[in-house]
Motif scaffolding. Structure first.
Motif, PDB file in Angstrom:
ATOM      1  N   LEU A   1      13.638 -16.819  53.811  1.00 18.28           N
ATOM      2  CA  LEU A   1      12.523 -16.530  52.921  1.00 18.28           C
ATOM      3  C   LEU A   1      11.349 -15.934  53.698  1.00 18.28           C
ATOM      4  CD1 LEU A   1      11.562 -16.572  50.038  1.00 18.28           C
ATOM      5  CD2 LEU A   1      10.652 -18.845  50.441  1.00 18.28           C
ATOM      6  N   LYS A   2      11.198 -16.351  54.928  1.00 13.10           N
ATOM      7  CA  LYS A   2      10.133 -15.795  55.775  1.00 13.10           C
ATOM      8  C   LYS A   2      10.319 -14.278  55.930  1.00 13.10           C
ATOM      9  CE  LYS A   2       7.819 -16.699  60.139  1.00 13.10           C
ATOM     10  NZ  LYS A   2       7.800 -17.537  61.346  1.00 13.10           N
ATOM     11  N   GLN A   3      11.558 -13.845  56.117  1.00  7.79           N
ATOM     12  CA  GLN A   3      11.845 -12.419  56.240  1.00  7.79           C
ATOM     13  C   GLN A   3      11.593 -11.694  54.920  1.00  7.79           C
ATOM     14  OE1 GLN A   3      15.415 -11.374  58.477  1.00  7.79           O
ATOM     15  NE2 GLN A   3      15.539 -13.511  59.124  1.00  7.79           N
ATOM     16  N   LEU A   4      12.023 -12.291  53.826  1.00  6.16           N
ATOM     17  CA  LEU A   4      11.794 -11.691  52.515  1.00  6.16           C
ATOM     18  C   LEU A   4      10.310 -11.599  52.192  1.00  6.16           C
ATOM     19  CD1 LEU A   4      14.432 -13.144  50.025  1.00  6.16           C
ATOM     20  CD2 LEU A   4      14.044 -10.759  50.598  1.00  6.16           C
ATOM     21  N   ALA A   5       9.564 -12.619  52.550  1.00 10.54           N
ATOM     22  CA  ALA A   5       8.131 -12.646  52.261  1.00 10.54           C
ATOM     23  C   ALA A   5       7.418 -11.473  52.933  1.00 10.54           C
ATOM     24  CB  ALA A   5       7.524 -13.971  52.709  1.00 10.54           C
ATOM     25  N   GLY A   6       7.833 -11.135  54.141  1.00 15.79           N
ATOM     26  CA  GLY A   6       7.256  -9.977  54.818  1.00 15.79           C
ATOM     27  C   GLY A   6       7.472  -8.701  54.024  1.00 15.79           C
TER      28      GLY A   6
ATOM     29  N   ILE B   1      15.420 -23.802  49.778  1.00 12.26           N
ATOM     30  CA  ILE B   1      14.048 -23.449  50.133  1.00 12.26           C
ATOM     31  C   ILE B   1      13.193 -24.695  49.980  1.00 12.26           C
ATOM     32  CG2 ILE B   1      12.052 -22.038  49.496  1.00 12.26           C
ATOM     33  CD1 ILE B   1      14.169 -19.926  48.538  1.00 12.26           C
ATOM     34  N   GLY B   2      12.512 -25.059  51.045  1.00 14.98           N
ATOM     35  CA  GLY B   2      11.705 -26.272  51.054  1.00 14.98           C
ATOM     36  C   GLY B   2      10.221 -25.986  51.015  1.00 14.98           C
ATOM     37  N   ASN B   3       9.437 -26.971  51.456  1.00 15.49           N
ATOM     38  CA  ASN B   3       7.983 -26.851  51.439  1.00 15.49           C
ATOM     39  C   ASN B   3       7.483 -25.702  52.303  1.00 15.49           C
ATOM     40  OD1 ASN B   3       7.782 -29.033  49.718  1.00 15.49           O
ATOM     41  ND2 ASN B   3       7.523 -30.506  51.379  1.00 15.49           N
ATOM     42  N   ASP B   4       8.090 -25.526  53.470  1.00 11.63           N
ATOM     43  CA  ASP B   4       7.673 -24.426  54.352  1.00 11.63           C
ATOM     44  C   ASP B   4       7.929 -23.075  53.688  1.00 11.63           C
ATOM     45  OD1 ASP B   4       6.925 -26.263  56.256  1.00 11.63           O
ATOM     46  OD2 ASP B   4       8.724 -26.012  57.485  1.00 11.63           O
ATOM     47  N   GLY B   5       9.079 -22.947  53.059  1.00 12.09           N
ATOM     48  CA  GLY B   5       9.412 -21.712  52.359  1.00 12.09           C
ATOM     49  C   GLY B   5       8.472 -21.449  51.196  1.00 12.09           C
ATOM     50  N   ALA B   6       8.113 -22.499  50.478  1.00 14.21           N
ATOM     51  CA  ALA B   6       7.183 -22.357  49.355  1.00 14.21           C
ATOM     52  C   ALA B   6       5.818 -21.869  49.850  1.00 14.21           C
ATOM     53  CB  ALA B   6       7.041 -23.681  48.618  1.00 14.21           C
ATOM     54  N   ALA B   7       5.364 -22.395  50.976  1.00 17.02           N
ATOM     55  CA  ALA B   7       4.083 -21.964  51.546  1.00 17.02           C
ATOM     56  C   ALA B   7       4.137 -20.501  51.988  1.00 17.02           C
ATOM     57  CB  ALA B   7       3.708 -22.865  52.717  1.00 17.02           C
ATOM     58  N   ILE B   8       5.253 -20.108  52.569  1.00 16.93           N
ATOM     59  CA  ILE B   8       5.439 -18.716  53.006  1.00 16.93           C
ATOM     60  C   ILE B   8       5.424 -17.786  51.801  1.00 16.93           C
ATOM     61  CG2 ILE B   8       7.154 -17.131  53.998  1.00 16.93           C
ATOM     62  CD1 ILE B   8       7.978 -19.560  55.832  1.00 16.93           C
ATOM     63  N   LEU B   9       6.115 -18.181  50.738  1.00 12.77           N
ATOM     64  CA  LEU B   9       6.154 -17.376  49.525  1.00 12.77           C
ATOM     65  C   LEU B   9       4.763 -17.274  48.897  1.00 12.77           C
ATOM     66  CD1 LEU B   9       7.828 -15.784  47.485  1.00 12.77           C
ATOM     67  CD2 LEU B   9       8.352 -17.951  46.337  1.00 12.77           C
ATOM     68  N   ALA B  10       4.049 -18.379  48.852  1.00 15.80           N
ATOM     69  CA  ALA B  10       2.692 -18.380  48.280  1.00 15.80           C
ATOM     70  C   ALA B  10       1.784 -17.419  49.037  1.00 15.80           C
ATOM     71  CB  ALA B  10       2.120 -19.794  48.296  1.00 15.80           C
ATOM     72  N   ALA B  11       1.898 -17.382  50.352  1.00 17.91           N
ATOM     73  CA  ALA B  11       1.078 -16.470  51.155  1.00 17.91           C
ATOM     74  C   ALA B  11       1.411 -15.008  50.839  1.00 17.91           C
ATOM     75  CB  ALA B  11       1.274 -16.747  52.640  1.00 17.91           C
TER      76      ALA B  11
ATOM     77  N   LYS C   1      22.422 -19.288  50.881  1.00 16.52           N
ATOM     78  CA  LYS C   1      22.102 -19.982  52.133  1.00 16.52           C
ATOM     79  C   LYS C   1      20.982 -19.282  52.907  1.00 16.52           C
ATOM     80  CE  LYS C   1      26.795 -21.729  52.421  1.00 16.52           C
ATOM     81  NZ  LYS C   1      28.034 -21.793  53.159  1.00 16.52           N
ATOM     82  N   ILE C   2      19.946 -18.895  52.183  1.00 16.92           N
ATOM     83  CA  ILE C   2      18.830 -18.177  52.790  1.00 16.92           C
ATOM     84  C   ILE C   2      17.880 -19.119  53.518  1.00 16.92           C
ATOM     85  CG2 ILE C   2      16.773 -16.808  52.244  1.00 16.92           C
ATOM     86  CD1 ILE C   2      18.457 -15.515  49.975  1.00 16.92           C
ATOM     87  N   GLY C   3      17.511 -20.227  52.876  1.00 18.44           N
ATOM     88  CA  GLY C   3      16.630 -21.212  53.481  1.00 18.44           C
ATOM     89  C   GLY C   3      15.229 -20.676  53.765  1.00 18.44           C
ATOM     90  N   ASP C   4      14.427 -21.502  54.414  1.00 10.77           N
ATOM     91  CA  ASP C   4      13.046 -21.135  54.730  1.00 10.77           C
ATOM     92  C   ASP C   4      12.970 -19.965  55.704  1.00 10.77           C
ATOM     93  OD1 ASP C   4      12.189 -23.171  53.064  1.00 10.77           O
ATOM     94  OD2 ASP C   4      11.747 -24.565  54.698  1.00 10.77           O
ATOM     95  N   ASP C   5      13.888 -19.913  56.668  1.00 15.59           N
ATOM     96  CA  ASP C   5      13.868 -18.821  57.651  1.00 15.59           C
ATOM     97  C   ASP C   5      14.153 -17.473  56.995  1.00 15.59           C
ATOM     98  OD1 ASP C   5      13.260 -20.551  59.715  1.00 15.59           O
ATOM     99  OD2 ASP C   5      15.348 -20.808  60.326  1.00 15.59           O
TER     100      ASP C   5
ATOM    101  N   VAL D   1      20.724 -16.037  56.595  1.00 17.41           N
ATOM    102  CA  VAL D   1      19.444 -15.542  57.110  1.00 17.41           C
ATOM    103  C   VAL D   1      19.567 -14.112  57.640  1.00 17.41           C
ATOM    104  CG1 VAL D   1      17.631 -15.919  58.832  1.00 17.41           C
ATOM    105  CG2 VAL D   1      18.637 -17.868  57.645  1.00 17.41           C
ATOM    106  N   SER D   2      20.619 -13.830  58.385  1.00 23.43           N
ATOM    107  CA  SER D   2      20.749 -12.481  58.955  1.00 23.43           C
ATOM    108  C   SER D   2      20.978 -11.439  57.868  1.00 23.43           C
ATOM    109  CB  SER D   2      21.857 -12.422  60.001  1.00 23.43           C
ATOM    110  OG  SER D   2      23.113 -12.694  59.424  1.00 23.43           O
ATOM    111  N   GLY D   3      21.743 -11.790  56.846  1.00 22.87           N
ATOM    112  CA  GLY D   3      21.987 -10.851  55.751  1.00 22.87           C
ATOM    113  C   GLY D   3      20.737 -10.569  54.941  1.00 22.87           C
ATOM    114  N   VAL D   4      19.970 -11.613  54.678  1.00 25.04           N
ATOM    115  CA  VAL D   4      18.744 -11.405  53.902  1.00 25.04           C
ATOM    116  C   VAL D   4      17.722 -10.608  54.722  1.00 25.04           C
ATOM    117  CG1 VAL D   4      17.334 -13.447  54.415  1.00 25.04           C
ATOM    118  CG2 VAL D   4      17.347 -12.505  52.123  1.00 25.04           C
TER     119      VAL D   4
END
Length: 127
Positions: A80-85, A103-113, A74-78, A49-52
């Motif tokens: 992906l939230k940073q990448l989405a921004g 990446i789970g459901n929360d990450g998918a929703a963040i990406l969709a937004a 090992k990016i995960g939803d957290d 997460v910190s690297g991404v």
């Protein structure tokens, strides 16, 4: 400093290099200022997460990168939230690979937004 000023390098592949968040931070700073680099591959590292987050900061200001691969990091939803921004404001990136990042459901929703705003991405690889 070399990558910031390099005008000929277009692709970097650092797959499976045991790249850590510290190494990614160094690369992120270089990516910010490079206007000639088109493709980066950071697959199969341990950036987390910190690297991404460092990559996301670079993507917010980089105007030329077309493709980035971040599979199995090992990016995960957290993360992906940073990448989405960054994807909301980046106007050059056309392809991103995020396979095997838990990446789970929360990450998918963040990406969709983020995709509601981004109109340059053409390919997103999640599988």
């Amino acid at each position: 400093a070399g990558l910031k000023t390099n005008r000929s390098l277009q692709k970097i592949s650092m797959n499976d290099c045991n790249l850590t968040p510290k190494g990614v931070a160094i690369m992120g700073k270089a990516i910010k200022g490079n206007r000639f680099l088109k493709e980066i591959k950071f697959n199969y590292n341990n950036i987390g997460v910190s690297g991404v987050g460092k990559i996301a900061k670079a993507l917010r200001v980089n105007c030329c990168l077309l493709s980035i691969e971040l599979s199995s990091n090992k990016i995960g939803d957290d993360g992906l939230k940073q990448l989405a921004g960054a994807l909301k404001v980046n106007k050059s990136l056309q392809k991103i690979s995020l396979k095997l990042n838990h990446i789970g459901n929360d990450g998918a929703a963040i990406l969709a937004a983020a995709l509601k705003v981004n109109n340059t991405l053409k390919t997103i690889d999640l599988m």
